[in-house]
Scaffold this active site. Structure first.
Site, PDB file in Angstrom:
ATOM      1  N   SER A  38       0.834  -1.211   0.000  1.00 36.64           N
ATOM      2  CA  SER A  38       0.000   0.000   0.000  1.00 36.64           C
ATOM      3  C   SER A  38       0.861   1.250   0.000  1.00 36.64           C
ATOM      4  O   SER A  38       1.707   1.407   0.875  1.00 36.64           O
ATOM      5  CB  SER A  38      -0.864   0.074   1.270  1.00 36.64           C
ATOM      6  OG  SER A  38      -1.731  -0.988   1.343  1.00 36.64           O
ATOM      7  N   HIS A  69      -4.007  -0.445  -5.140  1.00 40.39           N
ATOM      8  CA  HIS A  69      -3.366  -1.674  -5.624  1.00 40.39           C
ATOM      9  C   HIS A  69      -3.881  -1.977  -7.033  1.00 40.39           C
ATOM     10  O   HIS A  69      -5.008  -2.445  -7.184  1.00 40.39           O
ATOM     11  CB  HIS A  69      -3.747  -2.877  -4.753  1.00 40.39           C
ATOM     12  CG  HIS A  69      -3.255  -2.830  -3.341  1.00 40.39           C
ATOM     13  ND1 HIS A  69      -2.087  -3.416  -2.931  1.00 40.39           N
ATOM     14  CD2 HIS A  69      -3.791  -2.286  -2.226  1.00 40.39           C
ATOM     15  CE1 HIS A  69      -1.924  -3.230  -1.632  1.00 40.39           C
ATOM     16  NE2 HIS A  69      -2.940  -2.539  -1.185  1.00 40.39           N
ATOM     17  N   HIS A  91      -4.841  -9.975  -0.633  1.00 35.03           N
ATOM     18  CA  HIS A  91      -4.706 -10.165   0.807  1.00 35.03           C
ATOM     19  C   HIS A  91      -5.746 -11.150   1.304  1.00 35.03           C
ATOM     20  O   HIS A  91      -6.802 -11.320   0.695  1.00 35.03           O
ATOM     21  CB  HIS A  91      -4.941  -8.831   1.540  1.00 35.03           C
ATOM     22  CG  HIS A  91      -4.116  -7.696   1.050  1.00 35.03           C
ATOM     23  ND1 HIS A  91      -4.407  -7.025  -0.120  1.00 35.03           N
ATOM     24  CD2 HIS A  91      -3.004  -7.116   1.546  1.00 35.03           C
ATOM     25  CE1 HIS A  91      -3.504  -6.076  -0.308  1.00 35.03           C
ATOM     26  NE2 HIS A  91      -2.631  -6.115   0.691  1.00 35.03           N
ATOM     27  N   TYR A  93      -7.784 -10.621   3.584  1.00 38.01           N
ATOM     28  CA  TYR A  93      -9.062  -9.965   3.903  1.00 38.01           C
ATOM     29  C   TYR A  93      -9.978  -9.809   2.699  1.00 38.01           C
ATOM     30  O   TYR A  93     -11.139  -9.457   2.848  1.00 38.01           O
ATOM     31  CB  TYR A  93      -8.837  -8.610   4.600  1.00 38.01           C
ATOM     32  CG  TYR A  93      -8.028  -7.592   3.829  1.00 38.01           C
ATOM     33  CD1 TYR A  93      -8.544  -6.946   2.712  1.00 38.01           C
ATOM     34  CD2 TYR A  93      -6.736  -7.256   4.238  1.00 38.01           C
ATOM     35  CE1 TYR A  93      -7.805  -6.005   2.018  1.00 38.01           C
ATOM     36  CE2 TYR A  93      -5.992  -6.322   3.561  1.00 38.01           C
ATOM     37  CZ  TYR A  93      -6.526  -5.700   2.448  1.00 38.01           C
ATOM     38  OH  TYR A  93      -5.781  -4.780   1.763  1.00 38.01           O
ATOM     39  N   GLU A  94      -9.460 -10.071   1.490  1.00 39.12           N
ATOM     40  CA  GLU A  94     -10.330  -9.924   0.322  1.00 39.12           C
ATOM     41  C   GLU A  94     -11.282 -11.115   0.180  1.00 39.12           C
ATOM     42  O   GLU A  94     -12.471 -10.951  -0.021  1.00 39.12           O
ATOM     43  CB  GLU A  94      -9.488  -9.705  -0.928  1.00 39.12           C
ATOM     44  CG  GLU A  94      -8.821  -8.326  -0.876  1.00 39.12           C
ATOM     45  CD  GLU A  94      -7.777  -8.117  -1.956  1.00 39.12           C
ATOM     46  OE1 GLU A  94      -8.176  -7.970  -3.117  1.00 39.12           O
ATOM     47  OE2 GLU A  94      -6.566  -8.120  -1.631  1.00 39.12           O
ATOM     48  N   ALA A 121       2.841  -1.817   4.049  1.00 39.15           N
ATOM     49  CA  ALA A 121       2.603  -0.736   5.008  1.00 39.15           C
ATOM     50  C   ALA A 121       2.237  -1.416   6.316  1.00 39.15           C
ATOM     51  O   ALA A 121       1.563  -2.447   6.317  1.00 39.15           O
ATOM     52  CB  ALA A 121       1.460   0.144   4.529  1.00 39.15           C
ATOM     53  N   MET A 216      -1.286  -6.708   7.442  1.00 37.64           N
ATOM     54  CA  MET A 216      -2.258  -7.679   6.907  1.00 37.64           C
ATOM     55  C   MET A 216      -1.752  -8.394   5.658  1.00 37.64           C
ATOM     56  O   MET A 216      -2.552  -8.911   4.878  1.00 37.64           O
ATOM     57  CB  MET A 216      -3.566  -6.947   6.575  1.00 37.64           C
ATOM     58  CG  MET A 216      -4.136  -6.111   7.706  1.00 37.64           C
ATOM     59  SD  MET A 216      -5.540  -5.140   7.129  1.00 37.64           S
ATOM     60  CE  MET A 216      -5.754  -3.982   8.497  1.00 37.64           C
ATOM     61  N   SER A 217      -0.462  -8.395   5.443  1.00 35.32           N
ATOM     62  CA  SER A 217       0.031  -9.052   4.221  1.00 35.32           C
ATOM     63  C   SER A 217       1.330  -9.797   4.536  1.00 35.32           C
ATOM     64  O   SER A 217       1.588 -10.171   5.676  1.00 35.32           O
ATOM     65  CB  SER A 217       0.275  -8.001   3.126  1.00 35.32           C
ATOM     66  OG  SER A 217       1.335  -7.128   3.501  1.00 35.32           O
ATOM     67  N   ASN A 240       1.716   4.214  10.798  1.00 34.89           N
ATOM     68  CA  ASN A 240       1.014   4.664  12.016  1.00 34.89           C
ATOM     69  C   ASN A 240       1.549   3.890  13.202  1.00 34.89           C
ATOM     70  O   ASN A 240       2.196   2.859  13.044  1.00 34.89           O
ATOM     71  CB  ASN A 240      -0.502   4.393  11.886  1.00 34.89           C
ATOM     72  CG  ASN A 240      -0.795   2.932  11.569  1.00 34.89           C
ATOM     73  OD1 ASN A 240      -0.732   2.517  10.405  1.00 34.89           O
ATOM     74  ND2 ASN A 240      -1.081   2.157  12.588  1.00 34.89           N
ATOM     75  N   HIS A 252      -7.532   3.436   5.938  1.00 32.70           N
ATOM     76  CA  HIS A 252      -6.757   3.068   4.749  1.00 32.70           C
ATOM     77  C   HIS A 252      -6.208   4.320   4.056  1.00 32.70           C
ATOM     78  O   HIS A 252      -5.087   4.330   3.553  1.00 32.70           O
ATOM     79  CB  HIS A 252      -7.626   2.248   3.786  1.00 32.70           C
ATOM     80  CG  HIS A 252      -6.872   1.769   2.573  1.00 32.70           C
ATOM     81  ND1 HIS A 252      -5.802   0.888   2.676  1.00 32.70           N
ATOM     82  CD2 HIS A 252      -7.001   2.048   1.262  1.00 32.70           C
ATOM     83  CE1 HIS A 252      -5.319   0.655   1.461  1.00 32.70           C
ATOM     84  NE2 HIS A 252      -6.024   1.344   0.587  1.00 32.70           N
TER      85      HIS A 252
END
Ligand code: HPA
Length: 284
Positions: A38, A69, A91, A93-94, A121, A216-217, A240, A252
């Site tokens: 990201s 992306h 990812h 989460y998709e 990220a 998350m990746s 962050n 995001h």
């Protein structure tokens, strides 16, 4: 029971993609590929002699659904080093699929790629690693029942992860960062499934477990890459502080915006790494 080895590259889809990738690079031996996380997409601007190949032209490459992306393979040169950038990944989460990057990574390996540099990220678990900085991933924590190798055959599915992030690559990244005056702390990346950000309690738990960043990746990709014999390097752009550690709300939009602040340093560091990598590969 006898030892059995099942080659993850021995697959018609992987062979076909590898042939397509080799044709796309005009037969140039590309040994380094980089996944763009990201906000790290602008790294592509650092390339010269750029060619792009949509994931649509490759079988079982993901069709990303996240803003920031796109789905394409980018071939070009970072300085003198030929590289392939993977712009767009899928990812967990998709679709809940941690195997989504299996075919892309295996196809790259079958096309001759030796090392994958995974970028992402991430949220920092350490106040001293502030937003906008870069962290070297030296290990990961992947606590999930959804392992990307579930269902693989052969004893080689029992992948040794004791040095998943290549030590030589870590050393070169540290040396290049130092030469460039870029502070590069290192630490373990803890994977969370997303898409929600973590709770403050989860962040405290991750700190207790010894992680330095959360995201998350990457971790499923590292497992898949090690399984098919790719060497792995990893860099997190800290966007962050983990939930509950800072004052800003997490989103995001913020991830993409803050990642952009690290783009110049990421370009410099990845370019220097690619040069060093190409020099070592040429001498080998
Ligand atoms: N948590 C998980 N993923 C992230 C974060 C975070 O705080 N920041 C960027 N990606």
């Amino acid at each position: 029971m006898s030892n059995s080895f099942v080659d993850p590259l021995d697959n018609p889809v992987v062979r076909q993609n590898a042939a397509t990738i080799r044709e796309f690079t005009g037969g140039v031996d590309v040994k380094l590929a980089v996944t763009l996380g990201s906000g790290v997409g602008p790294l592509a601007d650092a390339l010269t002699d750029v060619k792009r190949l949509s994931y649509d032209k490759l079988a079982e490459f993901p069709r990303p659904t996240v803003s920031g992306h796109a789905g394409e393979l980018i071939f070009g040169y970072l300085g003198k080093a030929p590289v392939i950038l993977l712009k767009g990944r899928e990812h967990h989460y998709e679709r809940g699929n941690t195997k989504a990057m299996a075919v892309p990574l295996r196809s790259l390996k079958a096309a001759g790629v030796e090392t994958i540099l995974l970028t992402n990220a991430a949220g920092s678990l350490k106040h001293e690693n502030a937003p906008g900085s870069i962290m070297l991933i030296d290990d990961h924590i992947f606590f999930s029942v959804n392992n990307p190798l579930t269902g693989e055959q052969g004893d080689n599915r029992f992948v040794d992860m004791s040095q998943a992030y290549d030590l030589d690559h870590q050393e070169s990244l540290k040396a290049e960062a130092k030469a460039l005056g870029i502070t590069l702390p290192q630490g373990a990346y803890m994977w969370f499934p997303g898409p929600n950000f973590e709770t403050p309690a989860e962040i405290r738990a991750a700190q207790v477990l010894g992680a330095s960043a959360v995201g998350m990746s990457t971790a499923p990709e590292t497992i898949l890459a090690r399984h098919c014999g790719l060497r792995v390097a990893g860099l997190s752009v800290i966007t962050n502080l983990g939930a509950g550690m800072g004052k800003t709300d997490l989103s995001h939009e913020q991830t993409v915006r803050v990642a952009a602040q690290a783009t110049e340093n990421m370009k410099k560091l990845v370019t220097a790494f690619a040069q060093k990598f190409a020099a070592i590969a040429a001498a080998a």
